[in-house]
Design a protein around this motif. Structure first.
Motif, PDB file in Angstrom:
ATOM      1  N   TYR A  79       7.146  11.797   0.700  1.00 26.25           N
ATOM      2  CA  TYR A  79       8.354  12.358   0.172  1.00 26.25           C
ATOM      3  C   TYR A  79       8.302  13.584   1.063  1.00 26.25           C
ATOM      4  N   VAL A  80       9.587  14.233   1.424  1.00 29.28           N
ATOM      5  CA  VAL A  80       9.808  15.259   2.294  1.00 29.28           C
ATOM      6  C   VAL A  80      11.074  15.950   1.474  1.00 29.28           C
ATOM      7  N   LEU A  81      11.184  17.009   2.453  1.00 31.13           N
ATOM      8  CA  LEU A  81      12.445  17.719   1.865  1.00 31.13           C
ATOM      9  C   LEU A  81      13.586  17.419   3.169  1.00 31.13           C
ATOM     10  N   CYS A  82      14.241  16.409   2.586  1.00 25.92           N
ATOM     11  CA  CYS A  82      15.257  15.554   3.679  1.00 25.92           C
ATOM     12  C   CYS A  82      16.255  16.733   3.817  1.00 25.92           C
ATOM     13  N   HIS A  83      16.940  16.483   5.058  1.00 28.21           N
ATOM     14  CA  HIS A  83      18.312  17.348   5.339  1.00 28.21           C
ATOM     15  C   HIS A  83      19.207  16.888   4.608  1.00 28.21           C
ATOM     16  N   GLY A  84      19.534  15.376   4.238  1.00 27.12           N
ATOM     17  CA  GLY A  84      20.434  15.086   3.461  1.00 27.12           C
ATOM     18  C   GLY A  84      21.851  14.693   4.167  1.00 27.12           C
ATOM     19  N   ASP A  85      22.118  15.113   5.034  1.00 27.27           N
ATOM     20  CA  ASP A  85      23.389  14.721   5.881  1.00 27.27           C
ATOM     21  C   ASP A  85      23.117  14.788   7.558  1.00 27.27           C
ATOM     22  N   PHE A  86      22.084  13.966   7.831  1.00 25.96           N
ATOM     23  CA  PHE A  86      21.510  14.195   9.168  1.00 25.96           C
ATOM     24  C   PHE A  86      22.330  13.231   9.995  1.00 25.96           C
ATOM     25  N   HIS A  87      23.491  13.855  10.634  1.00 28.77           N
ATOM     26  CA  HIS A  87      24.278  13.174  11.748  1.00 28.77           C
ATOM     27  C   HIS A  87      24.616  14.126  12.737  1.00 28.77           C
ATOM     28  N   ASP A  88      25.244  13.792  13.868  1.00 28.38           N
ATOM     29  CA  ASP A  88      25.363  14.642  15.184  1.00 28.38           C
ATOM     30  C   ASP A  88      26.610  15.531  14.891  1.00 28.38           C
ATOM     31  N   LYS A  89      27.338  15.336  13.843  1.00 29.94           N
ATOM     32  CA  LYS A  89      28.410  16.426  13.636  1.00 29.94           C
ATOM     33  C   LYS A  89      27.633  17.611  12.868  1.00 29.94           C
ATOM     34  N   ASN A  90      26.629  17.452  12.478  1.00 25.26           N
ATOM     35  CA  ASN A  90      25.911  18.456  11.941  1.00 25.26           C
ATOM     36  C   ASN A  90      25.020  19.011  12.850  1.00 25.26           C
ATOM     37  N   LEU A 104      20.237  22.301  14.338  1.00 28.67           N
ATOM     38  CA  LEU A 104      20.366  21.335  13.220  1.00 28.67           C
ATOM     39  C   LEU A 104      21.619  22.250  12.063  1.00 28.67           C
ATOM     40  N   LEU A 105      22.438  21.846  11.616  1.00 29.01           N
ATOM     41  CA  LEU A 105      23.479  22.604  10.793  1.00 29.01           C
ATOM     42  C   LEU A 105      23.733  21.989   9.620  1.00 29.01           C
ATOM     43  N   ASP A 106      24.356  22.667   8.481  1.00 26.09           N
ATOM     44  CA  ASP A 106      24.613  22.244   7.256  1.00 26.09           C
ATOM     45  C   ASP A 106      23.638  21.472   6.436  1.00 26.09           C
ATOM     46  N   PHE A 107      22.986  22.623   5.385  1.00 18.17           N
ATOM     47  CA  PHE A 107      22.024  22.194   4.735  1.00 18.17           C
ATOM     48  C   PHE A 107      22.506  22.085   3.157  1.00 18.17           C
ATOM     49  N   GLN A 108      23.565  21.741   2.854  1.00 17.82           N
ATOM     50  CA  GLN A 108      24.054  21.874   1.542  1.00 17.82           C
ATOM     51  C   GLN A 108      23.598  20.766   0.485  1.00 17.82           C
ATOM     52  N   LEU A 109      23.106  19.797   1.324  1.00 16.48           N
ATOM     53  CA  LEU A 109      22.841  18.656   0.666  1.00 16.48           C
ATOM     54  C   LEU A 109      21.258  18.184   0.622  1.00 16.48           C
ATOM     55  N   SER A 110      20.617  19.337   1.248  1.00 15.59           N
ATOM     56  CA  SER A 110      19.161  19.124   1.082  1.00 15.59           C
ATOM     57  C   SER A 110      18.585  18.760   0.108  1.00 15.59           C
ATOM     58  N   PHE A 111      17.449  17.896  -0.160  1.00 16.05           N
ATOM     59  CA  PHE A 111      16.735  17.511  -1.334  1.00 16.05           C
ATOM     60  C   PHE A 111      15.466  17.036  -1.012  1.00 16.05           C
ATOM     61  N   VAL A 112      14.638  16.860  -2.104  1.00  8.21           N
ATOM     62  CA  VAL A 112      13.373  16.565  -1.758  1.00  8.21           C
ATOM     63  C   VAL A 112      13.507  14.774  -2.078  1.00  8.21           C
ATOM     64  N   GLY A 113      13.244  13.858  -1.147  1.00  5.22           N
ATOM     65  CA  GLY A 113      13.186  12.374  -1.423  1.00  5.22           C
ATOM     66  C   GLY A 113      12.398  11.675  -0.335  1.00  5.22           C
ATOM     67  N   PRO A 114      12.579  10.418  -0.394  1.00  2.26           N
ATOM     68  CA  PRO A 114      11.999   9.645   0.603  1.00  2.26           C
ATOM     69  C   PRO A 114      12.085  10.046   1.932  1.00  2.26           C
ATOM     70  N   TRP A 174      10.235  19.154  10.990  1.00  5.45           N
ATOM     71  CA  TRP A 174      10.907  19.935   9.590  1.00  5.45           C
ATOM     72  C   TRP A 174      10.269  18.789   8.516  1.00  5.45           C
ATOM     73  N   HIS A 175      10.158  17.688   8.655  1.00  2.00           N
ATOM     74  CA  HIS A 175       9.535  16.560   7.755  1.00  2.00           C
ATOM     75  C   HIS A 175       8.398  16.890   7.652  1.00  2.00           C
ATOM     76  N   ALA A 176       7.385  17.042   8.797  1.00  2.00           N
ATOM     77  CA  ALA A 176       6.120  17.206   8.538  1.00  2.00           C
ATOM     78  C   ALA A 176       5.700  18.423   8.102  1.00  2.00           C
ATOM     79  N   ILE A 177       6.166  19.634   8.133  1.00  4.25           N
ATOM     80  CA  ILE A 177       5.943  20.679   7.363  1.00  4.25           C
ATOM     81  C   ILE A 177       6.353  20.734   5.852  1.00  4.25           C
ATOM     82  N   SER A 178       7.397  20.071   5.695  1.00  2.00           N
ATOM     83  CA  SER A 178       7.724  20.130   4.198  1.00  2.00           C
ATOM     84  C   SER A 178       6.753  18.987   3.497  1.00  2.00           C
ATOM     85  N   TYR A 179       6.444  17.973   4.123  1.00  2.00           N
ATOM     86  CA  TYR A 179       5.353  17.117   3.521  1.00  2.00           C
ATOM     87  C   TYR A 179       4.176  17.782   3.090  1.00  2.00           C
TER      88      TYR A 179
END
Length: 421
Positions: free
Chosen positions: A261-272, A289-299, A175-180
């Protein structure tokens, strides 16, 4: 609809709102069965979708819809995700946010493109669960296919094991590589993904988020053996949250030339995440992977630091350099595979930028980890953690948290996390 064991579920998911009725689900089924000439519902059942503490930003229900389509009886199992509708902290924090706009965009535009890029190089990785319906008016709602019948399960009562962690980091790396690559080659493509959790309009003043360090200091003052850490914590007390927000907003507010900088998942934990295993051999087949409500471009390191606290246990954190190396090899490999012609970031850059964003890491240690420790044990009172001084204070007296806190504080002192640049 309310289950008997309601203590296991969030209160706002015990009773579905009246508008989630036969008429609404008939519309949903017609959206799924676009060629149907005759369709009507036979039976609708609604249940809470998750256990208490599994999520917070939305209200979720599991639906079983029995219907007849052109004379054929069918059943659909759905996950219904909508905005918080009961008065309280959840509604206050998220009602003015764009978390549903973000997630709809991720499911309908971004992730399909990511998957196609992978397909074009012979990679069949799945990055999203099937989305069946969405709308923003008159209410914000997203409906997914329930993937439990497809063999996916959530983790209960334990941390992810090494195999599960590896598969999770492989997907994140791709995911990170493609968005980068896209972010460099098509500037502006991700501009609408600019609001992560720390850019929420109503987050300021929240007990858990902005007053955690105060509660931590009060707790340590009662513990003679731990008072030695107070000068270091107090030295960053006024900088911690502001430093965290700078990390979250850096790409759009003050991008650095040498940053990754990449498009971050934003809430990357195993409950997601949900995990699928072969029913006979037990072999891990996939992680969704689930729950992309907090995805954002960042470090890039944002998701990795987040996973350090919210996916790994104490022993696994001790092997974090190993996990970073594993992640990086797949990040680099994916960039090469999809034809990226620019300069590939080095592993050393990842380590350097982890230190540059150390306030974010310390923030998670001092605010998120106390709550996450109780969530892991099934003792979560997230609403109380956000709104009750007594509940919030109790998080910092937890023995399991304090043991891990002391262990990590020693590490951060040795790494120079409390030194000025």
């Amino acid at each position: 609809m309310a289950p008997n064991n309601s203590i296991e579920y969030d209160a706002d998911e015990l009773e579905a709102p009246a508008w989630l009725d036969d008429e609404f689900f008939t519309k949903v089924m017609r959206n799924c069965e676009t060629d149907a000439k005759d369709l009507h519902l036979n039976k609708l059942e609604l249940f809470p979708a998750t256990l208490k503490g599994d999520h917070y930003a939305s209200v979720m229900f599991r639906a079983v819809v029995e219907y007849q389509c052109d004379g054929q009886d069918k059943t659909k199992r759905l996950i219904v995700k909508t905005m918080p509708f009961e008065d309280g902290n959840k509604k206050d924090v998220f009602e003015e946010s764009i978390i549903f706009e973000t997630e709809i965009g991720m499911y309908t535009q971004v992730l399909p493109r990511f998957e196609q890029i992978l397909r074009d190089v012979g990679d069949d990785t799945i990055l999203r669960a099937p989305i069946l319906f969405h709308e923003l008016s008159p209410r914000k709602i997203i409906i997914f296919e329930d993937i439990v019948p497809l063999g996916y399960e959530v983790l209960r009562g334990r941390y992810a094991n090494a195999e599960e962690i590896k598969q999770s980091y492989v997907k994140l790396a791709k995911w990170h590589a493609i968005s980068y690559k896209i972010n460099i080659e098509e500037p502006g493509y991700f501009d609408e993904y600019h609001i992560g959790i720390f850019s929420m309009p109503n987050l300021e003043g929240n007990l858990l988020v902005t007053h955690g360090i105060d509660a931590l200091i009060q707790q340590l003052e009662t513990m003679p053996a731990m008072r030695k850490y107070l000068p270091f914590i107090q030295s960053i007390q006024g900088k911690l949250y502001e430093g965290t927000k700078r990390t979250a907003k850096e790409y759009f507010d003050a991008p650095k030339e040498d940053a990754i900088y990449v498009l971050c998942h934003g809430d990357f934990h195993d409950k997601n995440m949900m995990f699928k295993r072969d029913p006979n051999s037990g072999k891990l087949l996939d992680v969704m992977l689930l729950d992309f409500q907090l995805s954002f471009v960042g470090p890039l390191v944002s998701d990795l630091i987040y996973s350090y606290f919210l996916m790994l246990d104490s022993e696994q954190r001790g092997d974090f350099e190993q996990w970073l190396y594993f992640y990086y090899t797949h990040f680099k490999e994916t960039l090469q595979k999809i034809g990226f012609e620019g300069r590939i970031p080095s592993l050393l850059q990842l380590h350097e930028q982890r230190w540059q964003h150390r306030y974010f890491e310390l923030f998670l240690l001092m605010t998120y980890l106390p709550a996450w420790t109780t969530i892991r044990r099934g003792e979560a009172d997230l609403e109380g953690a956000f709104t009750s001084n007594a509940v919030h204070k109790q998080l910092y007296a937890d023995e399991e948290f304090l043991e891990e806190f002391e262990k990590l504080m020693r590490k951060y002192l040795h790494l120079g996390y409390f030194e000025e640049n």
